[in-house]
Write a protein that holds these residues in place. Structure first.
Motif, short mmCIF file in Angstrom:
data_model
loop_
_atom_site.label_atom_id
_atom_site.label_comp_id
_atom_site.label_asym_id
_atom_site.label_seq_id
_atom_site.Cartn_x
_atom_site.Cartn_y
_atom_site.Cartn_z
N PRO A 40 0.82 -1.22 0.00
CA PRO A 40 0.00 0.00 0.00
C PRO A 40 0.85 1.27 0.00
O PRO A 40 0.37 2.35 -0.28
N MET A 41 2.15 1.12 0.28
CA MET A 41 3.05 2.28 0.30
C MET A 41 3.72 2.52 -1.06
O MET A 41 4.40 3.52 -1.24
N GLU A 61 -1.58 3.95 1.07
CA GLU A 61 -1.29 4.30 2.47
C GLU A 61 -1.35 5.81 2.68
O GLU A 61 -1.73 6.28 3.75
N TRP A 64 -4.94 6.55 3.29
CA TRP A 64 -5.35 6.06 4.62
C TRP A 64 -4.81 6.96 5.73
O TRP A 64 -5.54 7.37 6.63
N GLN A 65 -3.53 7.28 5.66
CA GLN A 65 -2.91 8.12 6.68
C GLN A 65 -3.33 9.58 6.54
O GLN A 65 -3.54 10.28 7.53
N LYS A 89 3.39 7.02 7.58
CA LYS A 89 2.59 6.69 8.78
C LYS A 89 2.47 7.89 9.72
O LYS A 89 3.39 8.69 9.84
N TYR A 121 -10.27 2.46 2.53
CA TYR A 121 -9.16 1.55 2.25
C TYR A 121 -9.49 0.53 1.16
O TYR A 121 -8.73 0.37 0.20
N TYR A 125 -7.49 0.31 -2.39
CA TYR A 125 -6.62 -0.82 -2.68
C TYR A 125 -7.14 -1.60 -3.90
O TYR A 125 -6.36 -2.01 -4.76
#
Length: 183
Positions: A40-41, A61, A64-65, A89, A121, A125
């Protein structure tokens, strides 16, 4: 096609012994090319940000973050622009308790964790799987014909409703390949 999700933290020799005839593939940000692209990164770019027409992220990510809201700080759109898989993160240690995820960059609604998983998410994804990784999904499918494939991830929680642990993206790959994508 038997796909199994295991922890990347297990010693490699232990995994090789336990799954002697299996193909072991690390799909984390520490994995090798081309499998690292499932992380995801990984900076695919052009990923639509849910609830934010016209906005795109470099990584899942980052979405999400970036949409995470803490006690002391809100949305951080800069997380969506990171291309080197570092510093994405955001932690409770630094920002306090997570209040939820904002439904979009400028949205009013704050989604609880379970709804954020399903509405932020999962669609993000899945978009990457279907728009950036179809060739690798097909390759995994072929590799899994008559052979067990062990997908390594930092997390092994494949249950969308288990909110006590982060969700495994390797688990999502497995579910997608098996035709069991969560709703």
């Amino acid at each position: 096609m038997p796909f199994i999700v295991k922890s990347r933290h297990q010693p490699p020799e232990s995994l090789r012994k336990r799954f002697a005839n299996a193909l072991i593939i690390d799909v984390t940000s520490r994995g090798s090319e081309p499998w690292v692209r499932f992380s995801p990164m990984y900076p695919h770019g052009g990923i639509p940000v849910p609830f934010s027409p016209g906005y795109f992220s470099t990584t899942v990510e980052g979405i999400w973050q970036g949409l995470k809201v803490f006690e002391s700080i809100g949305v951080d759109a800069a997380k969506m622009l990171i291309t080197d898989m570092k510093g994405i993160k955001r932690s409770t240690r630094k920002y306090g308790k997570v209040l939820g995820h904002r439904a979009g960059l400028t949205g009013e609604q704050l989604l609880p964790y379970d709804k954020a998983r399903r509405q932020i998410y999962l669609p993000s994804y899945r978009w990457v799987l279907e728009n950036c990784l179809l060739d690798l999904l097909n390759e995994l499918e072929q590799l899994g014909t008559g052979k067990t494939v062990v997908l390594l991830d930092y997390e092994t929680n494949c249950d969308l409703d288990n909110l006590s642990r982060p969700l495994s993206h390797a688990g999502l790959i497995k579910l997608y390949l098996e035709g069991n994508w969560p709703t």
